[in-house]
Scaffold this motif. Structure first.
Motif, mmCIF file in Angstrom:
data_model
loop_
_atom_site.group_PDB
_atom_site.id
_atom_site.type_symbol
_atom_site.label_atom_id
_atom_site.label_comp_id
_atom_site.label_asym_id
_atom_site.label_seq_id
_atom_site.Cartn_x
_atom_site.Cartn_y
_atom_site.Cartn_z
ATOM 1 N N SER A 199 0.813 -1.217 0.000
ATOM 2 C CA SER A 199 0.000 0.000 0.000
ATOM 3 C C SER A 199 0.850 1.273 0.000
ATOM 4 O O SER A 199 0.525 2.242 -0.670
ATOM 5 C CB SER A 199 -0.940 0.015 1.197
ATOM 6 N N SER A 200 1.956 1.265 0.763
ATOM 7 C CA SER A 200 2.740 2.503 0.765
ATOM 8 C C SER A 200 3.634 2.592 -0.461
ATOM 9 O O SER A 200 4.165 3.630 -0.776
ATOM 10 C CB SER A 200 3.562 2.637 2.041
ATOM 11 N N LEU A 201 3.756 1.462 -1.171
ATOM 12 C CA LEU A 201 4.638 1.450 -2.336
ATOM 13 C C LEU A 201 4.238 2.459 -3.395
ATOM 14 O O LEU A 201 5.085 3.143 -3.962
ATOM 15 C CB LEU A 201 4.648 0.057 -2.954
ATOM 16 N N ASP A 202 2.941 2.524 -3.652
ATOM 17 C CA ASP A 202 2.478 3.422 -4.705
ATOM 18 C C ASP A 202 2.821 4.865 -4.379
ATOM 19 O O ASP A 202 3.286 5.621 -5.223
ATOM 20 C CB ASP A 202 0.965 3.283 -4.891
ATOM 21 N N LEU A 203 2.562 5.206 -3.117
ATOM 22 C CA LEU A 203 2.825 6.589 -2.705
ATOM 23 C C LEU A 203 4.323 6.886 -2.750
ATOM 24 O O LEU A 203 4.739 7.952 -3.188
ATOM 25 C CB LEU A 203 2.265 6.826 -1.300
ATOM 26 N N ILE A 204 5.114 5.907 -2.326
ATOM 27 C CA ILE A 204 6.571 6.096 -2.385
ATOM 28 C C ILE A 204 6.989 6.369 -3.820
ATOM 29 O O ILE A 204 7.710 7.317 -4.108
ATOM 30 C CB ILE A 204 7.313 4.845 -1.848
ATOM 31 N N VAL A 242 5.271 2.486 11.608
ATOM 32 C CA VAL A 242 5.448 3.879 11.208
ATOM 33 C C VAL A 242 5.100 4.023 9.726
ATOM 34 O O VAL A 242 4.343 4.900 9.329
ATOM 35 C CB VAL A 242 6.894 4.358 11.462
ATOM 36 N N GLY A 243 5.661 3.127 8.927
ATOM 37 C CA GLY A 243 5.349 3.138 7.505
ATOM 38 C C GLY A 243 6.003 4.296 6.783
ATOM 39 O O GLY A 243 6.933 4.927 7.287
ATOM 40 N N TYR A 244 5.519 4.595 5.593
ATOM 41 C CA TYR A 244 6.055 5.712 4.834
ATOM 42 C C TYR A 244 5.207 6.956 5.115
ATOM 43 O O TYR A 244 3.983 6.915 5.025
ATOM 44 C CB TYR A 244 6.058 5.416 3.334
ATOM 45 N N VAL A 245 5.856 8.038 5.453
ATOM 46 C CA VAL A 245 5.154 9.300 5.670
ATOM 47 C C VAL A 245 5.804 10.351 4.778
ATOM 48 O O VAL A 245 7.038 10.408 4.671
ATOM 49 C CB VAL A 245 5.236 9.749 7.152
ATOM 50 N N GLN A 246 4.976 11.158 4.149
ATOM 51 C CA GLN A 246 5.511 12.176 3.251
ATOM 52 C C GLN A 246 6.465 13.089 4.013
ATOM 53 O O GLN A 246 6.187 13.471 5.145
ATOM 54 C CB GLN A 246 4.372 12.972 2.622
ATOM 55 N N GLY A 247 7.567 13.411 3.412
ATOM 56 C CA GLY A 247 8.607 14.170 4.094
ATOM 57 C C GLY A 247 9.823 13.280 4.288
ATOM 58 O O GLY A 247 10.966 13.730 4.213
ATOM 59 N N MET A 248 9.556 11.973 4.501
ATOM 60 C CA MET A 248 10.654 11.019 4.678
ATOM 61 C C MET A 248 11.547 10.951 3.453
ATOM 62 O O MET A 248 12.754 10.753 3.564
ATOM 63 C CB MET A 248 10.105 9.607 4.922
ATOM 64 N N PHE B 33 1.853 26.006 -14.821
ATOM 65 C CA PHE B 33 1.722 24.608 -14.460
ATOM 66 C C PHE B 33 3.101 24.035 -14.185
ATOM 67 O O PHE B 33 3.991 24.105 -15.029
ATOM 68 C CB PHE B 33 1.042 23.822 -15.598
ATOM 69 N N ALA B 34 3.273 23.500 -13.007
ATOM 70 C CA ALA B 34 4.551 22.894 -12.660
ATOM 71 C C ALA B 34 4.466 21.406 -12.931
ATOM 72 O O ALA B 34 3.579 20.737 -12.420
ATOM 73 C CB ALA B 34 4.863 23.151 -11.185
ATOM 74 N N GLN B 35 5.366 20.900 -13.758
ATOM 75 C CA GLN B 35 5.366 19.466 -14.082
ATOM 76 C C GLN B 35 5.476 18.617 -12.819
ATOM 77 O O GLN B 35 4.751 17.661 -12.635
ATOM 78 C CB GLN B 35 6.520 19.124 -15.025
ATOM 79 N N VAL B 36 6.410 18.993 -11.966
ATOM 80 C CA VAL B 36 6.531 18.289 -10.690
ATOM 81 C C VAL B 36 6.499 19.312 -9.573
ATOM 82 O O VAL B 36 7.078 20.381 -9.678
ATOM 83 C CB VAL B 36 7.867 17.516 -10.568
ATOM 84 N N SER B 37 5.800 18.972 -8.500
ATOM 85 C CA SER B 37 5.880 19.834 -7.332
ATOM 86 C C SER B 37 6.125 18.951 -6.114
ATOM 87 O O SER B 37 5.734 17.790 -6.083
ATOM 88 C CB SER B 37 4.606 20.654 -7.181
ATOM 89 N N ASP B 38 6.807 19.529 -5.138
ATOM 90 C CA ASP B 38 7.110 18.791 -3.904
ATOM 91 C C ASP B 38 5.825 18.262 -3.294
ATOM 92 O O ASP B 38 4.803 18.912 -3.368
ATOM 93 C CB ASP B 38 7.693 19.739 -2.837
ATOM 94 N N PRO B 39 5.902 17.115 -2.626
ATOM 95 C CA PRO B 39 4.730 16.721 -1.842
ATOM 96 C C PRO B 39 4.540 17.741 -0.707
ATOM 97 O O PRO B 39 5.516 18.224 -0.140
ATOM 98 C CB PRO B 39 5.109 15.347 -1.287
ATOM 99 N N THR B 40 3.297 18.105 -0.450
ATOM 100 C CA THR B 40 3.031 19.066 0.610
ATOM 101 C C THR B 40 3.160 18.363 1.957
ATOM 102 O O THR B 40 2.574 17.313 2.168
ATOM 103 C CB THR B 40 1.614 19.644 0.459
ATOM 104 N N VAL B 41 3.945 18.966 2.830
ATOM 105 C CA VAL B 41 4.083 18.423 4.172
ATOM 106 C C VAL B 41 3.380 19.394 5.104
ATOM 107 O O VAL B 41 3.758 20.555 5.170
ATOM 108 C CB VAL B 41 5.569 18.280 4.559
ATOM 109 N N GLY B 42 2.338 18.915 5.786
ATOM 110 C CA GLY B 42 1.568 19.806 6.644
ATOM 111 C C GLY B 42 0.652 20.683 5.811
ATOM 112 O O GLY B 42 -0.304 20.195 5.228
#
Lengths: 432, 213
Positions: A199-204, A242-248, B33-42
């Motif tokens: 499940s976390s693979l896709d997001l990674i 913990v898994g994968y969390v965005q920011g990691m 339009f940005a092709q890639v953007s950072d994932p938003t944290v918070g």
């Protein structure tokens, strides 16, 4: 034949050029021919012009010989004498013009000397910087690293550490400082690779290509794409709780840039195991609020004016600290500056992350005081990309991490003790 | 300096990770339009002025939230102070559509005693060939929750202005009618720097020409 600059070409179209007394000086694009200074060009021109029949002013030429210098950076046209079809200049006028010309030349000369001096200074600085990196590298490699345990806490090492780790010992020092409490022995094993939670693979996968996109090395097909993927994947398997969390992905990427594959994974797992990182990556909201409250204690202590401005704008620290702490500044600060923050974070621990935050606020205090809520929030989540490491570090150095004689850990643990009593967790605790 | 605006609305943008929240907002606020953007944290912040009628400007304060489920305990704290929201799903990702219901529940339970005016956005409509959610189906769901539905594309700049403007208009109508009121300690709606604060539509019409400075 000299290469003609566009300005000169344009001039050649003008009838006035055939008139004597025009003097050209300017920067000529350097080509294969030996560079000609403006003087030669001018002499050539005058020679040509005199061949054409009309004679250039002798006195002007004689005078110009006395000027051992002619500016190179100006492209201009100076009328020495009027064209033949116009009445000649009066003596005063001619003199004034000569004087003006000399002043212009002197001014340009001064400018060029200044410029040259600046360049020289820059080169000197760069050499000095490289030299000090080279020297530091020798010290780290030959003295400190072989005696790590006994030397790591000494004043001298701590000072050297603060100044930034030389890039080629950085990974080693990070590894040693982060340690391996978890006793991970084998880096990423095949077992890890096989078990990776689907499940976390896709997001990674999606996030990897969004990690430092401007570097083009973590994107699909890039040299570190697979490595980043396996570090993150292995972690979700190593710590499924913990898994994968965005920011990691940003943290793993910075480690990969500085460490070998196996060491990167060990450092990653151990780094995330630190109390502050665990609180954040597990998104333990209550605990995070304690960190924010502790931050506010030192914020008020260090920057009271800005603190009250933030309070009256309803700007709470979570709005900027979440991004900063989750990615250990690697997303919001330029990468080289972030690495220097990591250097001292490895030395001083979590406290330094919050001290850095206060350093950033101090660095931009004046600008921030003039902004309203939304502009502050936008500014802090997207810091200017020309942050200078030295200026930031001097602001961090000015930030005192004591409040009423209590250190960070004391403030934090007393907040933890208040946990039950502290109902309104958003308000900042008073400590006087 | 700050342009003159009647009201400031705080909008929150939610939806699954990678449905394109940040890209949609970037297209709206930065026009690119940005092709890639950072994932938003918070959470991330944006703002823009919208002219809903000649001379009537609304300042939008847009809160872009992290889509990953783990962050919900953080982002749910931000619902309370928002007056409007764009709920995004990706038309090529059926799962993100199925989660719409959950997002709404999440928002409704954390916004009390206020409420949020939501707009349902089917994003990435330029990828019609990979569509997994039909327009009718999405419209039906939106209607069931009393929302408008718009399909947008940040890449091709389709309906981006429309999505934000319609939501802003809807909120403005509710404010004019008194269904939404400015409250002390609530950041959803704030009145702007207009010489005399006006509420009824006639007064607004009278004064609107002056504001264009």
């Amino acid at each position: 034949m000299t290469e003609m600059s566009p300005a000169m070409l344009a001039l050649s179209a003008l009838p006035v050029q055939s008139a004597p007394g025009w003097k050209l000086f300017g920067k000529v694009p350097l080509r294969e021919s030996p560079p000609k200074d403006s003087k030669t060009i001018q002499q050539e021109y005058e020679a040509k012009a005199s061949k054409g029949g009309s004679s250039p002013s002798q006195s002007a030429q004689g005078r110009r010989k006395n000027l051992e210098f002619e500016p190179l950076s100006t492209t201009a046209l100076i009328l020495e004498d009027r064209p033949a079809n116009l009445p000649a200049k009066s003596e005063e006028e001619a003199q004034r013009h000569r004087q003006e010309y000399d002043e212009m030349v002197a001014e340009a000369k001064k400018r060029e000397m200044k410029e040259a001096q600046k360049k020289k200074q820059q080169m000197k600085d760069r050499f000095r910087q490289e030299e000090s990196i080279a020297n530091a590298m020798v010290v780290w490699n030959s003295e400190i690293l072989p005696n790590w345990e006994s030397m790591r806490g000494t004043r001298r090492v701590r000072d050297l550490w603060w100044q930034g780790l030389p890039p080629n010992v950085r990974g080693k020092v990070w590894s040693l400082a982060i340690g391996n409490e978890l006793n991970i022995t084998s880096g990423i094993t095949m077992e890890h690779r096989r078990q990776i939670v689907k499940s976390s693979l896709d997001l990674i996968k999606l996030d990897i290509s969004r990690t430092f996109p401007s570097l083009f090395i973590f994107q699909k097909g890039g040299p570190y794409h697979d490595l980043l993927h396996s570090v993150l994947g292995a972690y979700t398997c190593y710590r499924p709780d913990v898994g994968y969390v965005q920011g990691m992905s940003f943290i793993a990427a910075v480690l990969i840039l500085n460490l070998e594959e196996a060491d990167a994974f060990i450092a990653f797992a151990n780094l995330l195991n630190k109390p502050c990182q665990m609180a954040f990556f597990r998104v333990d909201h209550e605990l995070m609020l304690k960190y924010f409250a502790a931050f506010e204690v030192f914020f008020e202590e260090n920057l009271p004016k800005l603190f009250s401005h933030f309070q009256s704008s309803n700007l709470t620290p979570d709005l900027y600290l979440i991004d900063w702490i989750f990615t250990l500044y690697s997303k919001s600060l330029p990468l080289d500056v972030a690495c220097r923050v990591w250097d001292v974070f490895c030395r001083d621990g979590e406290e330094f992350l919050f001290r850095t935050g206060l350093g950033i606020l101090r660095l931009y205090e004046e600008v921030l005081l003039g902004m309203d809520f939304i502009h502050i929030a936008q500014f802090l989540t997207r810091l200017p990309d020309d942050v200078s490491a030295d200026r930031l570090f001097s602001c961090i150095a000015c930030t005192q991490m004591t409040s009423s004689n209590r250190k960070w850990t004391q403030v934090f643990s007393s907040l933890m003790k208040d946990k039950e009593m502290d109902k309104s967790s958003n308000s900042s605790p008073k400590n006087s | 300096m700050e342009a003159i605006w009647l009201y400031q609305f705080r909008l929150i943008v939610i939806g699954d990770s990678t449905v394109g929240k940040s890209c949609l907002i970037r297209r709206f606020t930065e026009g690119r339009f940005a092709q890639v953007s950072d994932p938003t944290v918070g959470v991330d912040f944006f703002s823009r002025l919208v002219e809903i009628e000649p001379g009537k400007r609304i300042k939008l304060q847009i809160w872009d939230t992290a889509g990953q489920e783990r962050f919900r305990s953080i982002t749910r704290a931000y619902y309370r102070n928002s007056v409007g929201g764009l709920l995004l799903f990706d038309i090529t990702n059926r799962r993100s559509f199925q989660n719409v219901h959950e997002w709404l529940e999440e928002a409704r339970s954390h916004v009390q005693p206020h409420s949020i005016v939501f707009l349902l956005v089917g994003h990435k409509c330029d990828l019609d060939a990979q569509r997994q959610v039909s327009q009718q189906e999405a419209e039906k769901l939106a209607a069931a929750y009393g929302m408008r539905y718009v399909e947008t594309s940040a890449r091709d700049a389709i309906n981006v202005e429309r999505a934000f403007t319609e939501l802003t208009r809807d909120i403005f109508e509710l404010v004019k009618r008194g269904d939404i009121t400015i409250q002390e300690g609530w950041e959803g709606v704030k009145s702007g720097f207009v010489p005399n604060v006006v509420h009824s539509s006639e007064e607004v019409t009278k004064s609107d020409r002056r504001c264009l400075c």
